[in-house]
Write an enzyme that holds these catalytic residues in place. Sequence first.
Site, PDB file in Angstrom:
ATOM      1  N   ASP A  67       0.816  -1.217   0.000  1.00 58.33           N
ATOM      2  CA  ASP A  67       0.000   0.000   0.000  1.00 58.33           C
ATOM      3  C   ASP A  67       0.854   1.273   0.000  1.00 58.33           C
ATOM      4  O   ASP A  67       0.423   2.303  -0.514  1.00 58.33           O
ATOM      5  CB  ASP A  67      -1.048   0.014   1.125  1.00 58.33           C
ATOM      6  CG  ASP A  67      -0.494  -0.313   2.492  1.00 58.33           C
ATOM      7  OD1 ASP A  67       0.730  -0.458   2.617  1.00 58.33           O
ATOM      8  OD2 ASP A  67      -1.293  -0.420   3.446  1.00 58.33           O
TER       9      ASP A  67
HETATM   10  C1  LAN Z   1       3.209  -1.474  10.223  1.00 62.70           C
HETATM   11  C2  LAN Z   1       3.058  -0.040   9.977  1.00 62.70           C
HETATM   12  C3  LAN Z   1       2.515   0.309   8.632  1.00 62.70           C
HETATM   13  C4  LAN Z   1       1.553  -0.728   8.120  1.00 62.70           C
HETATM   14  C5  LAN Z   1       0.634  -0.230   6.986  1.00 62.70           C
HETATM   15  C6  LAN Z   1       1.370   0.372   5.814  1.00 62.70           C
HETATM   16  C7  LAN Z   1      -0.299   0.852   7.544  1.00 62.70           C
HETATM   17  C8  LAN Z   1      -0.232  -1.387   6.550  1.00 62.70           C
HETATM   18  O1  LAN Z   1      -1.212  -0.942   5.646  1.00 62.70           O
HETATM   19  C9  LAN Z   1       0.608  -2.548   6.094  1.00 62.70           C
HETATM   20  C10 LAN Z   1       1.481  -3.068   7.239  1.00 62.70           C
HETATM   21  C11 LAN Z   1       2.389  -1.993   7.877  1.00 62.70           C
HETATM   22  C12 LAN Z   1       3.573  -1.804   6.978  1.00 62.70           C
HETATM   23  C13 LAN Z   1       2.930  -2.422   9.238  1.00 62.70           C
HETATM   24  C14 LAN Z   1       3.256  -3.833   9.507  1.00 62.70           C
HETATM   25  C15 LAN Z   1       3.583  -4.222  10.953  1.00 62.70           C
HETATM   26  C16 LAN Z   1       4.369  -3.149  11.690  1.00 62.70           C
HETATM   27  C17 LAN Z   1       5.687  -2.936  10.982  1.00 62.70           C
HETATM   28  C18 LAN Z   1       3.518  -1.870  11.646  1.00 62.70           C
HETATM   29  C19 LAN Z   1       2.157  -1.996  12.292  1.00 62.70           C
HETATM   30  C20 LAN Z   1       4.314  -0.968  12.554  1.00 62.70           C
HETATM   31  C21 LAN Z   1       4.871  -1.911  13.672  1.00 62.70           C
HETATM   32  C22 LAN Z   1       4.630  -3.347  13.202  1.00 62.70           C
HETATM   33  C23 LAN Z   1       5.756  -4.311  13.598  1.00 62.70           C
HETATM   34  C24 LAN Z   1       5.401  -5.718  13.201  1.00 62.70           C
HETATM   35  C25 LAN Z   1       5.986  -4.227  15.089  1.00 62.70           C
HETATM   36  C26 LAN Z   1       6.809  -5.332  15.627  1.00 62.70           C
HETATM   37  C27 LAN Z   1       6.003  -6.453  16.107  1.00 62.70           C
HETATM   38  C28 LAN Z   1       6.071  -7.713  15.651  1.00 62.70           C
HETATM   39  C29 LAN Z   1       4.960  -8.646  15.902  1.00 62.70           C
HETATM   40  C30 LAN Z   1       7.231  -8.242  14.889  1.00 62.70           C
END
Ligand code: LAN
Length: 716
Positions: A445
């Site tokens: 996205d």
């Molecule tokens: C995010 C932040 C952005 C988010 C969007 C772009 C909003 C979404 O549409 C796709 C997935 C994504 C990129 C995403 C995936 C998982 C993240 C990186 C997070 C929510 C921010 C933190 C999270 C990460 C996994 C935190 C660490 C925890 C674990 C379970 C490994």
Amino acid sequence: MQYKSTTNLDYWRLNVDKDGRQTWVYLASEEERANWPQTPYDRYWLGIYNEAPELPSPCTPLDSARNGFEFYRHLQTPSGHWAGEYGGPMFLLPGFVIVNYVTGTPWLKGQREEIIRYIKNRAHPDDGGWGIHIESDSTVFGTALNYVSLRLLGVDAEDPVCIRARATLHRLGGATGIPSWGKFWLSILNVYDWEGNNPIPPELWLLPYWMPVHPGRMWIHTRMVYLPMGYLYGIRFRAKETELIHQLRQELYVTPYEEIYWPAQRNNVCPVDVYCPHTKIFDMLNVLLSIYEKIPNGWLRKLALDQSLKHIRAEDKNTKYCDLAPVNKAMNKLVIWIVDGPDSESFKQHCYRDQDSFWLGAEGIMCNGTNGSQLWDTAFMVQALVESGLAEEKSFKPHMVRALEYIDASQFKEDCEDRWALSYREISKGGWGFSNRDQSYPVSDCCAEAMKSTLLLQNKLTSMPKLISDERLFDTINVLFSMTNPDGGFCSYERRRGSYLLEWLNPAEVFGNIMIEYCYPECTTAVLLGLTTFRKHFPDHQSEEINDLIKRAAQYIKNSQLPDGSWYGSWAICFTYATWFGIESLSSIGESYENSDNVKRACDFLVSKQMKDGGWGEKYKSCELHTYVHHDTSQVVMTSWAVMSLMAAQYPDESVIRAGIKVIMSRQQPNGEWLQEGIEGVFNHNCMISYPNYKFAFTIWALGRYARLYGNPKLA
Ligand code: LAN
């Protein structure tokens, strides 16, 4: 906020470079401060920005949107992106605190005090513990890790905050019942025994890819976290015992440390922490793996560790030591310290990049969920301004040029080296990630929103520079093609590679759906809208494939609609967020309330959730429970999503929409800003994360859309 800063907030600056790297620095000398004055965005995020002038009171939605951007434009950084806090999860900072303690990494000036302040400010008002995220009830996971952090940072065990937190921890049964990720961190610190952990075999990385449990098939975050975890488990790394460690061993448990029978703790997780219980199969597998751990197999373990190290080094190199997210960042840093030593260049690089994860907010220093949300926030702001027409206004246009400069700078220019063999990664050239270019991971996205924003800025607005060539957008299309799935949906980073059955082996009791990639209505919609925009400008480029992709994505959206007309949101809260995306998708292929049963059902769902005051407000509990839970009060962010949905659907009753718009306008402050309300984002169903820029992007966007569709009537 109970604890005020003991460092001088006027001394802090957000340092932003052209690649969007953002780090907070403390300027100790008067001379430095004189040469580098504080900016509005420094002061805004520090919670001390009070010089924004009062603006003429807005009568129409467009006036209100304009006032909003008049406030918000001052927060744009010189690199062209909007910076922002990205906190929420309460299990990230402890990883860094533990690793810095173990490796003896010094804190930079002011950091220690500000981290202590943050943790203290975030203690739960009712019981003094911490939860998995800032709005959750206290859990063992949050309480034990943050308690340990305070102690490692030098807070006394008899500090009132520690006394209260310890009582809560003990009431919850003590740290023996911490979930597996906590067991891991405490074992690293040598205050939990490795025997109390289920095995994390690094040998997984030696399996051939065709095997269904190969880590390359897992969700990217899961495989990148279990990679260094497996390494550190494989060598049973323990911190050197210190007096403080001995004290913690006595403070964390309800029985004497020496008497704890560790093997019985492997599956002991406090009920308040459990979101996703182990399956029977997973427990059985652990019995077998525990037997395997007892068999001496030095050479195989060594091979597995060598292989893991290769992947860890590749990850560090590909991301310039930013790593995928702070979780694996902190772990990789420890591995590199162990292997390369404290004086190595690689370890120094890690220490340098630690700074990218820390964020100083009004309550103190937290750890951001990623190294920022630069690209993401900027792309939404662009779309809000373009759709409202404000982007063409003279004083606002330069901000759009700068936003374009950031989008230009943050596109990935190459694929990473030996990407499959070393990292199981797909192509990245032409893609965009969530934060900046250094981080290097394209997200479906993010690619789509950035591509769409680029087209709006370069091809729709007048007299804009063309910074991004057509070829570079064709590269984006290639990246999106590399992420397609058979059902037409789009996942987050990669196409789905593993079987749904892998979820039975989810070891992390606190997160749901982490083992493999899933398709998401949010990601799919972003791609769908990105492609329809692209097709308008390049009707002949790969037209057959793109048309086919659009058709299949739309079908996925229909298939994923729930019986009540809504969609479940995985990346923000919750049904309101995903239903907005679902409706935008269908609207982009010409469906509306009048001609589509899917759209009608979605609108009826939203309208049924409208609150008495005309707004919408959904609580984070929806994400956990998978049923809609109302917030106590309406929220401007959700109200914006809801009214944008209804407008995209051409919902016939304008008064419903107007009521929402009025709520947004009524919450605006005299200086044009909107204040922070409830937390907005989520991941893995159970952990919330803050998107403080949403209260600007989506309000302005919704007001702008209303003004465009309904002739900008006087509403106030
Ligand atoms: C995010 C932040 C952005 C988010 C969007 C772009 C909003 C979404 O549409 C796709 C997935 C994504 C990129 C995403 C995936 C998982 C993240 C990186 C997070 C929510 C921010 C933190 C999270 C990460 C996994 C935190 C660490 C925890 C674990 C379970 C490994």
